[in-house]
Enzyme design. Structure first.
Site, PDB file in Angstrom:
ATOM      1  N   GLU A 171       0.878   7.145   6.773  1.00 35.18           N
ATOM      2  CA  GLU A 171       2.076   6.672   6.062  1.00 35.18           C
ATOM      3  C   GLU A 171       1.958   7.016   4.580  1.00 35.18           C
ATOM      4  O   GLU A 171       2.919   7.467   3.949  1.00 35.18           O
ATOM      5  CB  GLU A 171       2.222   5.158   6.221  1.00 35.18           C
ATOM      6  CG  GLU A 171       2.472   4.709   7.640  1.00 35.18           C
ATOM      7  CD  GLU A 171       2.663   3.203   7.737  1.00 35.18           C
ATOM      8  OE1 GLU A 171       3.061   2.573   6.745  1.00 35.18           O
ATOM      9  OE2 GLU A 171       2.415   2.660   8.824  1.00 35.18           O
TER      10      GLU A 171
ATOM     11  N   HIS B  25       8.797   3.416   8.840  1.00 32.60           N
ATOM     12  CA  HIS B  25       8.690   2.538  10.011  1.00 32.60           C
ATOM     13  C   HIS B  25       7.472   2.971  10.813  1.00 32.60           C
ATOM     14  O   HIS B  25       7.304   4.175  11.081  1.00 32.60           O
ATOM     15  CB  HIS B  25       9.968   2.636  10.855  1.00 32.60           C
ATOM     16  CG  HIS B  25       9.969   1.770  12.061  1.00 32.60           C
ATOM     17  ND1 HIS B  25      10.156   0.404  12.000  1.00 32.60           N
ATOM     18  CD2 HIS B  25       9.800   2.073  13.372  1.00 32.60           C
ATOM     19  CE1 HIS B  25      10.109  -0.085  13.241  1.00 32.60           C
ATOM     20  NE2 HIS B  25       9.880   0.900  14.083  1.00 32.60           N
TER      21      HIS B  25
ATOM     22  N   SER C 131       0.838  -1.219   0.000  1.00 34.90           N
ATOM     23  CA  SER C 131       0.000   0.000   0.000  1.00 34.90           C
ATOM     24  C   SER C 131       0.864   1.257   0.000  1.00 34.90           C
ATOM     25  O   SER C 131       0.524   2.247  -0.645  1.00 34.90           O
ATOM     26  CB  SER C 131      -0.947  -0.005   1.204  1.00 34.90           C
ATOM     27  OG  SER C 131      -0.241   0.166   2.420  1.00 34.90           O
ATOM     28  N   ASN C 132       2.011   1.211   0.671  1.00 32.13           N
ATOM     29  CA  ASN C 132       2.914   2.367   0.621  1.00 32.13           C
ATOM     30  C   ASN C 132       3.532   2.507  -0.774  1.00 32.13           C
ATOM     31  O   ASN C 132       3.739   3.621  -1.254  1.00 32.13           O
ATOM     32  CB  ASN C 132       4.012   2.229   1.676  1.00 32.13           C
ATOM     33  CG  ASN C 132       3.573   2.754   3.034  1.00 32.13           C
ATOM     34  OD1 ASN C 132       3.438   3.948   3.221  1.00 32.13           O
ATOM     35  ND2 ASN C 132       3.316   1.859   3.953  1.00 32.13           N
TER      36      ASN C 132
ATOM     37  N   ARG D  68      22.563 -14.761   3.788  1.00 33.30           N
ATOM     38  CA  ARG D  68      22.111 -13.379   3.567  1.00 33.30           C
ATOM     39  C   ARG D  68      22.898 -12.715   2.442  1.00 33.30           C
ATOM     40  O   ARG D  68      22.330 -11.999   1.617  1.00 33.30           O
ATOM     41  CB  ARG D  68      22.244 -12.586   4.884  1.00 33.30           C
ATOM     42  CG  ARG D  68      21.301 -11.407   4.996  1.00 33.30           C
ATOM     43  CD  ARG D  68      21.521 -10.669   6.298  1.00 33.30           C
ATOM     44  NE  ARG D  68      21.013 -11.383   7.456  1.00 33.30           N
ATOM     45  CZ  ARG D  68      19.737 -11.290   7.875  1.00 33.30           C
ATOM     46  NH1 ARG D  68      18.882 -10.550   7.212  1.00 33.30           N
ATOM     47  NH2 ARG D  68      19.338 -11.931   8.942  1.00 33.30           N
TER      48      ARG D  68
ATOM     49  N   ARG E  97      12.803  -7.609   5.283  1.00 34.36           N
ATOM     50  CA  ARG E  97      14.072  -8.307   5.460  1.00 34.36           C
ATOM     51  C   ARG E  97      15.094  -7.329   6.031  1.00 34.36           C
ATOM     52  O   ARG E  97      15.187  -6.182   5.582  1.00 34.36           O
ATOM     53  CB  ARG E  97      14.595  -8.875   4.137  1.00 34.36           C
ATOM     54  CG  ARG E  97      13.623  -9.752   3.383  1.00 34.36           C
ATOM     55  CD  ARG E  97      13.114 -10.918   4.192  1.00 34.36           C
ATOM     56  NE  ARG E  97      14.165 -11.862   4.591  1.00 34.36           N
ATOM     57  CZ  ARG E  97      13.968 -12.855   5.450  1.00 34.36           C
ATOM     58  NH1 ARG E  97      12.801 -13.009   6.044  1.00 34.36           N
ATOM     59  NH2 ARG E  97      14.937 -13.675   5.755  1.00 34.36           N
ATOM     60  N   VAL E  98      15.874  -7.785   6.995  1.00 30.95           N
ATOM     61  CA  VAL E  98      16.955  -6.948   7.542  1.00 30.95           C
ATOM     62  C   VAL E  98      18.124  -6.979   6.558  1.00 30.95           C
ATOM     63  O   VAL E  98      18.495  -8.049   6.062  1.00 30.95           O
ATOM     64  CB  VAL E  98      17.403  -7.491   8.919  1.00 30.95           C
ATOM     65  CG1 VAL E  98      18.607  -6.710   9.423  1.00 30.95           C
ATOM     66  CG2 VAL E  98      16.253  -7.363   9.923  1.00 30.95           C
ATOM     67  N   LEU E  99      18.661  -5.820   6.253  1.00 35.94           N
ATOM     68  CA  LEU E  99      19.739  -5.713   5.266  1.00 35.94           C
ATOM     69  C   LEU E  99      21.081  -5.558   5.987  1.00 35.94           C
ATOM     70  O   LEU E  99      21.174  -4.903   7.021  1.00 35.94           O
ATOM     71  CB  LEU E  99      19.473  -4.506   4.364  1.00 35.94           C
ATOM     72  CG  LEU E  99      18.175  -4.622   3.529  1.00 35.94           C
ATOM     73  CD1 LEU E  99      17.800  -3.272   2.939  1.00 35.94           C
ATOM     74  CD2 LEU E  99      18.337  -5.674   2.433  1.00 35.94           C
TER      75      LEU E  99
ATOM     76  N   ASP F 224      16.507   0.618  11.718  1.00 38.41           N
ATOM     77  CA  ASP F 224      15.528   1.667  12.078  1.00 38.41           C
ATOM     78  C   ASP F 224      16.194   2.811  12.840  1.00 38.41           C
ATOM     79  O   ASP F 224      15.636   3.334  13.815  1.00 38.41           O
ATOM     80  CB  ASP F 224      14.417   1.047  12.940  1.00 38.41           C
ATOM     81  CG  ASP F 224      13.668  -0.050  12.202  1.00 38.41           C
ATOM     82  OD1 ASP F 224      13.211  -1.004  12.871  1.00 38.41           O
ATOM     83  OD2 ASP F 224      13.576   0.040  10.966  1.00 38.41           O
TER      84      ASP F 224
HETATM   85  C1  GRF Z   1       3.222  -0.648   7.106  1.00 34.14           C
HETATM   86  O1  GRF Z   1       2.709  -0.440   8.407  1.00 34.14           O
HETATM   87  C2  GRF Z   1       4.646  -0.161   7.068  1.00 34.14           C
HETATM   88  O2  GRF Z   1       4.885   0.902   7.969  1.00 34.14           O
HETATM   89  C3  GRF Z   1       5.416  -1.357   7.486  1.00 34.14           C
HETATM   90  O3  GRF Z   1       4.766  -2.418   6.789  1.00 34.14           O
HETATM   91  C4  GRF Z   1       3.347  -2.155   6.829  1.00 34.14           C
HETATM   92  C5  GRF Z   1       2.688  -2.618   5.559  1.00 34.14           C
HETATM   93  O4  GRF Z   1       3.110  -1.774   4.532  1.00 34.14           O
HETATM   94  N1  GRF Z   1       6.808  -1.242   7.159  1.00 34.14           N
HETATM   95  P1  GRF Z   1       2.547  -1.943   3.008  1.00 34.14           P
HETATM   96  O5  GRF Z   1       1.037  -1.938   3.061  1.00 34.14           O
HETATM   97  O6  GRF Z   1       3.062  -3.270   2.487  1.00 34.14           O
HETATM   98  O7  GRF Z   1       3.097  -0.750   2.292  1.00 34.14           O
END
Ligand code: GRF
Length: 197
Positions: free
Chosen positions: A175, A110, A14-15, A66, A92-94, A146
């Site tokens: 967001e 975040h 969604s972001n 990794r 995933r942590v980078l 973060d």
């Molecule tokens: C969101 O809350 C974002 O802050 C976190 O993952 C959640 C889902 O994000 N990092 P999205 O809908 O996949 O963009």
């Protein structure tokens, strides 16, 4: 000449949709790639519907490797030649090596008011702590999780009876407003932090 923005996702995206939809008209950026670490990520179909090139680098074959996973990420990104990378729900942590390769050119959103609640389960932790407010932060990605320079924040009240789900639902629309705002500012060379009112 538009700046090329690669967006990394793990889920619904969604972001990513909010970022991609913002990059139109006189916007200095255009999405050049949506890359997911999960072939089932719902955001892939949304990106394809928007005509954005997509790629998948499945992390599961690289369990315990990794560096191998990130080498594939680098290969997929190199093909897209991004000027900026936006992590958007990327889970995933980078490693510091990967981050160093894109230092200063990688952003993340975040779901907490950093520096509070780095890591996971941010809304549950804010509720459990009895906080009166929660929110989201867009920051530069650095080697520490973060932890990079804050570029923007948005706040919401935590209401009596809130659950992590109801709080997440209140934060997510912010967001989708904050990240595009910060992305445009960064592409225009502005990195002073903003508060979404
Ligand atoms: C969101 O809350 C974002 O802050 C976190 O993952 C959640 C889902 O994000 N990092 P999205 O809908 O996949 O963009």
């Amino acid at each position: 000449m538009s700046q090329r923005v690669a967006i990394l996702i793990s889920g619904s995206g969604s972001n990513m949709v909010a970022l991609a939809q913002s990059m139109q008209g006189d916007h200095p950026g255009r999405p050049c790639l949506v890359l997911a670490n999960d072939p089932a990520a719902g955001g892939l179909a949304k990106a394809e519907a928007m005509g954005i090139p997509t790629a998948v680098v499945d992390h599961r074959p690289y369990r315990g490797d990794r560096a191998g996973f990130e080498a594939e990420l680098v290969r997929a990104l190199a093909a897209a030649q991004p000027d900026l990378i936006a992590l958007a729900g990327f889970m995933r942590v980078l490693t510091p090596d990967f981050v160093a390769r894109y230092e200063g050119r990688m952003l993340n959103i975040h779901p907490s008011l950093l520096p509070k609640y780095k890591g996971l389960d941010t809304h549950a932790r804010a509720i459990a702590a009895g906080d009166s407010e929660a929110g989201c932060t867009v920051h530069e990605v650095t080697a520490a999780l973060d932890d990079g320079p804050i570029l923007g924040q948005a706040r919401v009240p935590i209401l009596p009876g809130d659950t992590p789900e109801t709080l997440a639902a209140r934060v997510l629309p912010l967001e989708h407003r904050l990240y595009p705002l910060v992305l445009r500012r960064v592409l225009e060379g502005e990195r002073s932090p903003i508060a979404l009112l």
